[in-house]
Write an enzyme that holds these catalytic residues in place. Sequence first.
Site, short mmCIF file in Angstrom:
data_model
loop_
_atom_site.label_atom_id
_atom_site.label_comp_id
_atom_site.label_asym_id
_atom_site.label_seq_id
_atom_site.Cartn_x
_atom_site.Cartn_y
_atom_site.Cartn_z
NE ARG A 100 -4.12 1.88 0.98
CZ ARG A 100 -5.09 2.22 0.15
NH1 ARG A 100 -5.08 1.85 -1.13
NH2 ARG A 100 -6.12 2.91 0.59
CB THR A 378 -9.31 -0.66 -7.21
OG1 THR A 378 -9.22 0.52 -6.43
CG2 THR A 378 -8.55 -1.78 -6.53
CG ASN A 398 -8.34 6.36 -4.36
OD1 ASN A 398 -9.17 5.47 -4.17
ND2 ASN A 398 -8.41 7.52 -3.75
CB SER A 449 -7.16 -0.18 1.46
OG SER A 449 -7.61 -0.84 0.31
CB SER A 450 -12.58 -0.84 0.57
OG SER A 450 -13.02 0.25 1.34
N1 GLY Z 1 -8.45 3.13 -3.21
C1 GLY Z 1 -9.48 2.24 -2.89
C2 GLY Z 1 -9.17 1.42 -1.71
O1 GLY Z 1 -8.02 1.18 -1.41
O2 GLY Z 1 -10.08 1.01 -1.03
#
Ligand code: GLY
Length: 566
Positions: A100, A378, A398, A449-450
């Site tokens: 990340r 993503t 993103n 993040s998701s």
């Molecule tokens: N940028 C989307 C996420 O990491 O959730």
Amino acid sequence: MQYKFKISLFYKILISIFFVLSCNEIKKETIYKKGMVSSAHPIASKVGLDILKNGGNAFDAAIGVHFALSVVYPNAGNIGGGGFAVYRLNDGEVGSLDFREKAPLKSYRDMYISNSDDGLTVDDKKSKIGHLASGVPGSVDGMVKLYEKFGSLDWKLLLEPSIEMAKNGFSLTDKQSNSLNRVMILFDSINDSEVSFVKEIKWKENDVLVQKDLSKTLERIRDKKRDGFYSGLTADYIVNEMKKGDGIISYEDLNNYSSIWRKPIIGKYKNHKIISMAPPSSGGIALLQLLHGAEKLNVGNYEHNSLEYINTIAEIESRVYADRSTYLGDSDFYNVPIDDLIDNKYLDNRFSSIDPSTKTPSNQIKEGNIQFNESEETTHFSIVDEYGNAVSLTTTINGAYGSKVVVENAGFILNNEMDDFSVKPGYPNMFGLIGGEANSIEPNKRMLSSMTPTIIEKNDNLYMVLGTPGGSTIITSVFQTILNVIDFNMGMQEAVDAKKFHHQWLPDFLVVEKNTLNTNLNENLKKMGHKINERSSLGRMDCILIENGILEGGADKRGDNTALGY
Ligand code: GLY
């Protein structure tokens, strides 16, 4: 454990030319026996497939696909972003890599807030577009770390196809040409140098996109691995680009960047073992919470996408996203109560107030009571190799085309991942997600993040590899796809194709894909109090189901996604 495989050198030439010559032969068949790659772009899947067919393992293929996506899928594929990889080796060992992005050293908590006549205003344009929106990229370091631990082919060989495509170009799909046409003006206004994504007349299907500067950057990465990106010429280009637009990424940031091996989040759903991503992704924790709610409330007993099913799932999702907003952030900076959030008793209690026939207004839902001891672009790909190893990898810049800043002379797009931080407590990010202290900006911290790259075992065997893009909707799309297979006996492609919906607590909307609800269902959900927000699509999944020695791909028809195998 058999993830290493020795290869003779003649494959080097073979792979780099074979994929280009045979891209026209790509078919969308999805049942295979040995190995499979499912990704957002047919050419990237083909690059991965060729690596597998030539004896590479799932990690080699993952590296090849990641770099290929940075060329053929510039809206989300990247070397200027970051992501997460979850893996399972053929002996059952599981693990994960966090590559990340990080907040630059010069970042600070209120960097997007300014004084105005109305008090403190959030200048959220700066966290979304332009130089200040970027976190320190992690993708190249991530690929190098994956390679050093698990790679078996020659590193250079894994990058050759991508270099070739960047240098000589590749044909755009119809969807890609439309997508580029939508952002050309923005690219033009943000960048003062020439950008390969911009041309005088509109893009159309089969136009060839050439990215010469990108090919040279990829060559430097091919020749010097990490140093080809984080130091030398590429680092100079990044820092110079920052200077042009008041950006803050420095040589020190680039030099210090390091991806991290993390213990995955592991739990159970109906005798299946779920292996997913730990913080700084919220994906794994939220997914286990959602699955706990689904099991407790027996959602599999409802008719698929019926009134009770949709409302019960939306109620579970609201509670999970309320927890996300308060408790989740980078666990290296904030004490994320991981064990408490996935504790069975806590979750039993958390979901006990749900009534399938009633909607709880979001303002009556708060985060659960944890006792402390003291996003929409993503891309995801799934890979299984013939040795039985699996990689589930989600990567991002993103938003679509990230910050829209293309590094001059280096030809790649920088992320706008800083917007995934909570720029101000309670202030929504581009996905409408809110957050607080846990996800506030701090130098070197990773933004929440998701992304939910996930692997599932059934009876101790590899069963599913899955994930998707979609910002805040990633977690709920992965969740519903799992239910579709396990509770509704769908095959992988059917589970991916099935209509999805999403509730994230705030804003208090039930997001549904077009044509999911008939008039009756629509009216009944509204009567319950749901505010319905229709979207053209939710998720673009890339998944693999492994049953009785057969691999079934689920490549989302909502995009150009393609599953290829052999
Ligand atoms: N940028 C989307 C996420 O990491 O959730």
